[in-house]
Write an enzyme that holds these catalytic residues in place. Structure first.
Site, PDB file in Angstrom:
ATOM      1  CE  LYS A 111      -8.649   4.730   2.209  1.00  0.00           C
ATOM      2  NZ  LYS A 111      -8.369   5.518   0.983  1.00  0.00           N
ATOM      3  CE  LYS A 192       2.343   3.410   0.618  1.00  0.00           C
ATOM      4  NZ  LYS A 192       1.398   3.253  -0.499  1.00  0.00           N
ATOM      5  CE  LYS A 195      -0.276  13.770   2.157  1.00  0.00           C
ATOM      6  NZ  LYS A 195       0.241  12.642   1.363  1.00  0.00           N
TER       7      LYS A 195
END
Length: 329
Positions: A111, A192, A195
């Site tokens: 990230k 995976k 959303k």
């Protein structure tokens, strides 16, 4: 009863992956364990949030919890930020954690590589997660592969604290989910389902309408073999079989037999119908809860959950304070 603890960030609408990978399992274990499920709103602000949207999303997640089958009379459902001990224990545990350990966390490296200005909260995320778990003496934590490293960090922190201050924390273990619970992207079965995916066809939202669900499954990436077989060589079909198995309860062999000699078109439509019917039942329960006259019912759920969680957390934090040497009246 052994205690299980887990939580989901309030990022709005949950996906089919959230339901089959987490919530469905939570519902199934309510009668076997002392279950504590929270909305991880403290974790959510490691990413910039719109305050009004975040406030609404927190309540939406609680309604989705209940619509998916969590029973407030069997499980403790609460909001993380309503129990101030999470943040307080997180600070204490910061002092039993090393920067090098946090810097090696895979999720942090992934990230932070995408961000120019990295927030301390993102770096420190695993310590707050450790506090979430250790605060309640959780025996088990349901985790997927992407969170397993964080649970190992929790165990490392707990053991280090216990070695320095005496036995204070229970060492948690992972709760192993059933095979097939990890749901992958419909457009890239190596990833995976999420959303946050830039391609809306990659995931199924629990708020998608039936025609949308059918279109997304018809567009799902498969292969040119046109044979329904559970194989690593056919990751797209393997993912659809996993989804169908979770929804229907049928095993892999039964599914392969059911679709032997048929093409992918019929298989995709059958999977889509089974998913759409399940999601429709969840949507109906959610819509019933999401009415102005039921606002107090939802409030009562998380307030009741907060009372129990706070009672446990307060006693644990006092024990920690005494262990460290703080003055506790």
């Amino acid at each position: 009863m052994k205690r299980i603890l887990s939580g989901i960030q309030p990022s709005g609408k949950l996906t089919l992956g959230n339901y089959l990978g987490a919530l469905r399992n939570w519902v199934n274990i309510q009668n076997e364990y002392d279950c504590m499920f929270f909305v991880a709103d403290l974790h959510s602000i490691t990413v910039t949030q719109d305050p009004k949207t975040l406030n609404e999303n927190i309540k939406r997640i609680i309604m989705q919890y209940i619509a998916c089958g969590l029973d407030p009379n069997k499980s403790t459902i609460f909001i993380q930020s309503h129990v101030h001990e999470h943040a307080e224990l997180g600070w204490i545990l910061n002092n039993s954690t090393y920067m090098g350990e946090l810097g090696r966390m895979t999720q942090y490296k992934d990230k932070s590589a995408k961000q120019q200005n990295i927030k301390v909260g993102l770096f420190d995320y695993p310590v707050l997660m450790a506090a979430d778990i250790l605060l309640y003496d959780a025996d088990y934590v349901p985790v997927g592969e992407d969170q397993r490293q964080h649970l190992e960090m929790t165990k490392t922190i707990a053991k280090r604290f216990n070695a320095q201050y005496g036995e204070t924390f229970k060492i948690p273990e992972p709760y192993i989910l059933k095979e097939g619970a990890k749901i992958m992207s419909l457009q890239d079965p190596s990833k995976k389902m999420s959303k946050s995916d830039s391609n809306p066809n990659a995931y199924i939202s629990l708020f998608d309408e039936k025609d949308v669900i059918i279109k997304k499954f018809r567009r799902a990436v498969t292969d040119s073999l046109n044979t329904v077989r559970y194989s690593d060589e056919q990751p797209g079909i393997k993912n659809l079989i996993n989804i169908y198995s979770c929804i229907t309860g049928k095993n892999i062999q039964e599914i392969e037999t059911e679709f032997e000699g048929t093409g992918y078109g019929k298989f995709k439509d059958t999977v889509a119908d089974s998913v759409a019917n399940k999601i429709l039942s969840i949507q109906e329960k959610y819509n019933q809860l999401n009415k102005p006259e039921n606002e107090n019912i939802i409030k009562e759920v998380y307030q009741k959950g907060c009372e129990r969680a706070s009672s446990i957390a307060s006693n644990k934090l006092k024990h920690v304070y005494k262990s460290v040497g703080f003055v506790v009246d």
